[in-house]
Scaffold this motif. Structure first.
Motif, mmCIF file in Angstrom:
data_model
loop_
_atom_site.group_PDB
_atom_site.id
_atom_site.type_symbol
_atom_site.label_atom_id
_atom_site.label_comp_id
_atom_site.label_asym_id
_atom_site.label_seq_id
_atom_site.Cartn_x
_atom_site.Cartn_y
_atom_site.Cartn_z
ATOM 1 N N PHE A 169 0.872 -1.197 0.201
ATOM 2 C CA PHE A 169 0.087 0.166 0.041
ATOM 3 C C PHE A 169 0.997 1.384 -0.051
ATOM 4 O O PHE A 169 0.262 2.232 -0.638
ATOM 5 N N ASP A 170 1.966 1.293 0.670
ATOM 6 C CA ASP A 170 2.716 2.554 1.086
ATOM 7 C C ASP A 170 3.719 2.525 -0.297
ATOM 8 O O ASP A 170 4.276 3.693 -0.171
ATOM 9 N N ASN A 171 4.173 1.641 -0.786
ATOM 10 C CA ASN A 171 5.095 1.692 -1.964
ATOM 11 C C ASN A 171 4.945 1.039 -3.307
ATOM 12 O O ASN A 171 4.953 2.045 -4.171
ATOM 13 N N LEU A 172 4.573 -0.157 -3.307
ATOM 14 C CA LEU A 172 4.275 -0.667 -4.738
ATOM 15 C C LEU A 172 2.800 0.220 -5.432
ATOM 16 O O LEU A 172 2.718 0.076 -6.669
ATOM 17 N N ALA A 173 1.931 0.427 -4.539
ATOM 18 C CA ALA A 173 1.007 1.373 -4.935
ATOM 19 C C ALA A 173 1.295 2.468 -6.018
ATOM 20 O O ALA A 173 0.619 3.128 -6.533
ATOM 21 N N LEU A 174 2.473 3.068 -5.708
ATOM 22 C CA LEU A 174 3.068 4.355 -6.307
ATOM 23 C C LEU A 174 3.177 3.928 -7.908
ATOM 24 O O LEU A 174 3.567 4.904 -8.703
ATOM 25 N N LEU A 175 3.503 2.631 -8.137
ATOM 26 C CA LEU A 175 4.122 2.360 -9.351
ATOM 27 C C LEU A 175 2.737 2.109 -10.398
ATOM 28 O O LEU A 175 1.852 1.827 -9.963
ATOM 29 N N ASP A 176 3.214 2.540 -11.574
ATOM 30 C CA ASP A 176 2.126 2.283 -12.593
ATOM 31 C C ASP A 176 2.074 0.961 -13.078
ATOM 32 O O ASP A 176 3.151 0.119 -13.339
ATOM 33 N N ASN A 177 0.870 0.494 -13.374
ATOM 34 C CA ASN A 177 0.759 -0.883 -13.889
ATOM 35 C C ASN A 177 1.208 -1.996 -13.020
ATOM 36 O O ASN A 177 1.983 -3.081 -13.499
ATOM 37 N N CYS A 178 1.127 -1.584 -11.716
ATOM 38 C CA CYS A 178 1.522 -2.585 -10.697
ATOM 39 C C CYS A 178 0.631 -3.003 -9.962
ATOM 40 O O CYS A 178 0.045 -2.213 -9.030
ATOM 41 N N ASP A 179 -0.010 -4.300 -9.873
ATOM 42 C CA ASP A 179 -1.040 -4.770 -9.130
ATOM 43 C C ASP A 179 -0.439 -6.260 -8.320
ATOM 44 O O ASP A 179 -0.690 -7.134 -8.958
ATOM 45 N N PRO A 180 0.043 -5.911 -7.047
ATOM 46 C CA PRO A 180 0.553 -6.969 -6.373
ATOM 47 C C PRO A 180 -0.543 -8.173 -5.915
ATOM 48 O O PRO A 180 -0.050 -9.357 -5.830
ATOM 49 N N PHE A 181 -1.680 -7.566 -5.619
ATOM 50 C CA PHE A 181 -2.597 -8.660 -5.352
ATOM 51 C C PHE A 181 -3.166 -9.437 -6.356
ATOM 52 O O PHE A 181 -3.476 -10.497 -6.308
ATOM 53 N N ARG A 182 -3.390 -8.817 -7.556
ATOM 54 C CA ARG A 182 -3.296 -9.819 -8.667
ATOM 55 C C ARG A 182 -2.256 -10.711 -8.998
ATOM 56 O O ARG A 182 -2.486 -11.825 -9.658
ATOM 57 N N PHE A 183 -1.145 -10.178 -8.976
ATOM 58 C CA PHE A 183 0.187 -11.113 -9.391
ATOM 59 C C PHE A 183 0.152 -12.312 -8.298
ATOM 60 O O PHE A 183 0.177 -13.543 -8.554
ATOM 61 N N LEU A 184 0.107 -11.828 -6.891
ATOM 62 C CA LEU A 184 -0.185 -13.015 -6.066
ATOM 63 C C LEU A 184 -1.156 -13.991 -6.250
ATOM 64 O O LEU A 184 -0.966 -15.143 -5.887
ATOM 65 N N SER A 185 -2.349 -13.598 -6.581
ATOM 66 C CA SER A 185 -3.500 -14.401 -6.733
ATOM 67 C C SER A 185 -3.191 -15.379 -7.846
ATOM 68 O O SER A 185 -3.381 -16.520 -7.901
ATOM 69 N N ARG A 186 -2.549 -14.888 -8.865
ATOM 70 C CA ARG A 186 -2.284 -15.723 -10.086
ATOM 71 C C ARG A 186 -1.269 -16.813 -9.664
ATOM 72 O O ARG A 186 -1.333 -17.972 -9.996
#
Length: 373
Positions: A274-291
């Motif tokens: 939430f505090d860091n990766l959310a600042l990146l464009d086209n980065c969805d950590p939750f979608r990646f982890l689900s996959r």
């Protein structure tokens, strides 16, 4: 994206034949060969293009739903037919139609032992079990994230088993409801069951699976009387002994070799996302982890560095986000989620967990991902 669609198949392909449903089997058997019956049946709808009115009133339920799903000639279609000649003939005719209008499409027809309407006990004890077993084999052969279950055609009694299988394996179900023209989608839902209650009797279920059955006496002596009712849907009990039901086999497969993991994020990883990766464009950590949690293939492709103590760094691709994870039974524990452009190329030496068991307290609690985002 190439899809694998697994369909149960009924006899609606024969609707233009002019033969009553209860006479279809005799019609097929009276032909010189199965090939002749298939060709004759196919000729009744060969020239019907897959347009709205034809889909609703003239073409089979399987073709209707596959068109609504949006199949292409690059997809793989698996048609599961009954163990009867009329059902098998209809499935082969549907195969010819798909190959006729979608040149190059892959179509497999599989006759399921015990799948018929004449003997309810055989349907329950053999047909449904073999139906579930075959689908599970297909799930192991293909990437689960690209599979769609389509229970539109065939026996309505198979629908709940198909939907439950999709929930347990994280696979989407698509189907056309009755006379509707709208495709209904059931997304893969997070489903859990009382694993502890099942695993307490794991050796007993291993024996049933290995030997095909155990004696009723052994079952009664091994399973507490108060818990037998809980296990009723999972077993078939007869004078010959105790065997696994279709539901029992499905649950046993999930316990024996779970194919999907459930992501749990540490408090550190939650803050990272939430505090860091959310600042990146086209980065969805939750979608990646689900996959990666839902597919062994996706997990292995994302594995970047193995730290040798049960911990691995995952890398989505040509991106800067990195994830430190470990596997605990059916859980995917996410310890950290960092950016290589911030930590440097030697981030694995900089961010280390030497003893996961000892260090876990400082990373706890691990929160199930759907409760995070």
């Amino acid at each position: 994206m190439v899809k694998t669609i697994i369909c149960s198949v009924g006899t609606s392909a024969a609707k233009k034949l002019g033969v009553k449903p209860n006479e279809l089997l005799n019609w097929v058997n009276e032909k010189n060969s199965m090939e002749d019956a298939v060709e004759c049946l196919f000729s009744t709808f060969r020239n019907l293009v897959s347009e709205d009115q034809n889909l609703k009133s003239s073409l089979s339920a399987e073709i209707h739903s596959l068109v609504r799903i949006g199949i292409t000639n690059e997809d793989q279609i698996v048609l599961l037919s009954s163990n009867t000649n009329d059902g098998y003939c209809c499935a082969l005719a549907v195969k010819k139609y798909l190959e006729y209008y979608w040149k190059g499409i892959g179509v497999l027809v599989k006759k399921i032992p015990g799948l018929q309407v004449y003997d309810a006990e055989t349907f329950r004890k053999t047909g449904v079990v073999e139906f579930v077993k075959f689908i599970l084999k297909q799930v192991e052969s293909y990437d689960a994230s690209n599979i769609i279950l389509n229970p539109t055609g065939g026996y309505k009694a198979l629908v709940p088993y198909t939907v439950l299988l999709g929930m347990l394996k994280g696979i989407k179900c698509d189907y056309i409801f009755e006379q509707s023209t709208t495709l209904l989608e059931l997304p893969p839902l997070p489903l859990e069951f009382k694993r502890g209650q099942f695993e307490a009797y794991k050796p007993l279920f291993e024996e049933i699976d290995r030997e095909s059955s155990i004696s009723l006496e052994k079952w009664q002596n091994s399973v507490d009387y108060l818990e037998r009712k809980w296990f009723d849907p999972l077993v078939e009990i007869s004078s010959e002994g105790v065997t696994l039901s279709a539901l029992g086999f499905l649950f046993w497969e999930e316990i024996r070799k779970p194919s999907a993991l459930v992501p749990f994020l540490s408090r550190n990883a939650i803050a990272d996302c939430f505090d860091n990766l959310a600042l990146l464009d086209n980065c969805d950590p939750f979608r990646f982890l689900s996959r990666v949690a839902g597919s062994k293939l996706a997990f292995s492709q994302a594995e970047h560095l193995n730290m040798g103590n049960g911990l691995r760094w995952l890398k989505p691709g040509n991106t800067t986000d990195r994830y430190l994870v470990s596997i605990e039974d059916w859980r995917l524990l996410v310890w950290r989620a960092i950016r290589e452009d911030q930590e440097g190329s030697k981030y694995s030496n900089k961010i280390k967990i030497d003893d996961p068991e000892a260090d876990r307290r400082s990373y706890s609690p691990f929160i199930r991902m759907e409760f995070v985002n």
